[in-house]
Design a protein around this motif. Structure first.
Motif, PDB file in Angstrom:
ATOM      1  N   ASN A   1       0.779  -1.169   0.082  1.00 40.36           N
ATOM      2  CA  ASN A   1       0.199  -0.098  -0.136  1.00 40.36           C
ATOM      3  C   ASN A   1       0.790   1.196  -0.113  1.00 40.36           C
ATOM      4  O   ASN A   1       0.356   2.461   0.135  1.00 40.36           O
ATOM      5  CB  ASN A   1      -1.066   0.024   1.094  1.00 40.36           C
ATOM      6  CG  ASN A   1       0.033   0.242   2.372  1.00 40.36           C
ATOM      7  OD1 ASN A   1       1.063   0.011   2.613  1.00 40.36           O
ATOM      8  ND2 ASN A   1      -0.733  -0.144   3.541  1.00 40.36           N
TER       9      ASN A   1
ATOM     10  N   ALA B   1       1.422   7.072   0.024  1.00 45.77           N
ATOM     11  CA  ALA B   1       1.886   8.237  -0.445  1.00 45.77           C
ATOM     12  C   ALA B   1       0.653   9.324  -0.977  1.00 45.77           C
ATOM     13  O   ALA B   1       0.910  10.783  -0.703  1.00 45.77           O
ATOM     14  CB  ALA B   1       2.802   8.063  -1.622  1.00 45.77           C
TER      15      ALA B   1
ATOM     16  N   ILE C   1       8.779   8.604  -3.305  1.00 47.34           N
ATOM     17  CA  ILE C   1       7.880   9.215  -4.160  1.00 47.34           C
ATOM     18  C   ILE C   1       7.380  10.806  -3.705  1.00 47.34           C
ATOM     19  O   ILE C   1       7.243  11.515  -4.568  1.00 47.34           O
ATOM     20  CB  ILE C   1       6.540   8.120  -3.699  1.00 47.34           C
ATOM     21  CG1 ILE C   1       6.832   6.823  -4.256  1.00 47.34           C
ATOM     22  CG2 ILE C   1       5.412   8.735  -4.271  1.00 47.34           C
ATOM     23  CD1 ILE C   1       5.943   6.012  -3.780  1.00 47.34           C
TER      24      ILE C   1
ATOM     25  N   GLN D   1       2.184   3.108  -2.372  1.00 45.33           N
ATOM     26  CA  GLN D   1       1.419   4.151  -3.191  1.00 45.33           C
ATOM     27  C   GLN D   1       0.132   4.883  -2.680  1.00 45.33           C
ATOM     28  O   GLN D   1      -0.008   6.045  -2.522  1.00 45.33           O
ATOM     29  CB  GLN D   1       1.269   3.558  -4.576  1.00 45.33           C
ATOM     30  CG  GLN D   1       2.384   3.386  -5.375  1.00 45.33           C
ATOM     31  CD  GLN D   1       2.134   2.717  -6.943  1.00 45.33           C
ATOM     32  OE1 GLN D   1       0.733   2.378  -7.066  1.00 45.33           O
ATOM     33  NE2 GLN D   1       3.246   2.618  -7.773  1.00 45.33           N
ATOM     34  N   ASN D   2      -0.704   4.047  -2.109  1.00 44.48           N
ATOM     35  CA  ASN D   2      -1.911   4.630  -1.473  1.00 44.48           C
ATOM     36  C   ASN D   2      -1.702   5.551  -0.180  1.00 44.48           C
ATOM     37  O   ASN D   2      -2.075   6.363  -0.132  1.00 44.48           O
ATOM     38  CB  ASN D   2      -2.829   3.456  -0.883  1.00 44.48           C
ATOM     39  CG  ASN D   2      -3.426   2.696  -2.274  1.00 44.48           C
ATOM     40  OD1 ASN D   2      -3.564   3.298  -3.154  1.00 44.48           O
ATOM     41  ND2 ASN D   2      -3.567   1.515  -2.001  1.00 44.48           N
TER      42      ASN D   2
END
Length: 208
Positions: A76, A81, A120, A78-79
């Motif tokens: 998770n 971020a 990120i 990316q979520n």
């Protein structure tokens, strides 16, 4: 006539006394004029209210970043971020870095995930990556001075993964290795930590 003047003076002094007692500085604006409570609330309140609101905001932001640091994983990242970007990460970048550093010291297994999260965020806000590196360097010096070898190892691994994620250059990595091996007085801990740092960055460094 004299009695009228005296009564007028008494009324005037009484008015100023009531005004001073009933209307504090918090009820006035910069020019000293009285501001009704409704207008004070609408305009953001007094300086004390603003300071209290700022402390509450930072406390809430600290709790949010701590929760995200405890929840992030490879699945998770990316979520998480996206959730970080929804917060005021520019102003709270110090809180964000502290949350990751505290969690990483207690749970080094998530270092690579944290490095990916920093990478990120760093793409959009480079100041976050720069601040993270500064705090890692300061933390490394403090832990090395105290001979906190586990803490030094965690910092080394974090810096190594940040290098692999293109957040920092090889200069910081080589400087850390050099500090461990720069003279004949290095200990077995220094050698082990230098080898651990090389293990993290060797493959990526050879590919670049």
């Amino acid at each position: 006539m004299l009695k009228l003047v005296i009564n007028s003076a008494i009324v005037t002094h009484f008015f100023f006394f009531v005004h001073a007692v009933c209307f504090s500085q918090d009820d006035q604006d910069m020019s000293g004029r009285y501001v009704p409570p409704q207008r004070r609330v609408a305009s953001g309140g007094s300086r004390k209210d603003a300071s209290s609101f700022q402390r509450e905001t930072f406390s809430a932001l600290k709790r949010t970043f701590t929760g995200l640091a405890n929840r992030v994983s490879f699945d998770n990242v990316q979520n998480v971020a996206v959730e970080v970007f929804r917060e005021n990460v520019v102003r709270g970048r110090g809180l964000f870095c502290d949350a990751l550093l505290r969690t990483q010291q207690f749970n080094p297994e998530v270092t690579q995930v944290f490095a990916a999260l920093v990478a990120i965020v760093n793409r959009k806000i480079p100041r976050v990556g720069l601040l993270m590196l500064k705090r890692l360097v300061v933390g490394w010096r403090q832990r090395y001075r105290r001979r906190d070898w586990n803490g030094v190892r965690n910092v080394n691994i974090f810096v190594g993964h940040l290098y692999c994620m293109n957040v920092c250059s090889e200069g910081i990595v080589l400087a850390i290795i050099d500090e461990h091996l720069k003279d004949l007085s290095c200990t077995d801990h220094d050698v082990d930590l230098a080898i651990a740092e090389i293990d993290v960055v060797f493959r990526v460094m050879m590919e670049r």
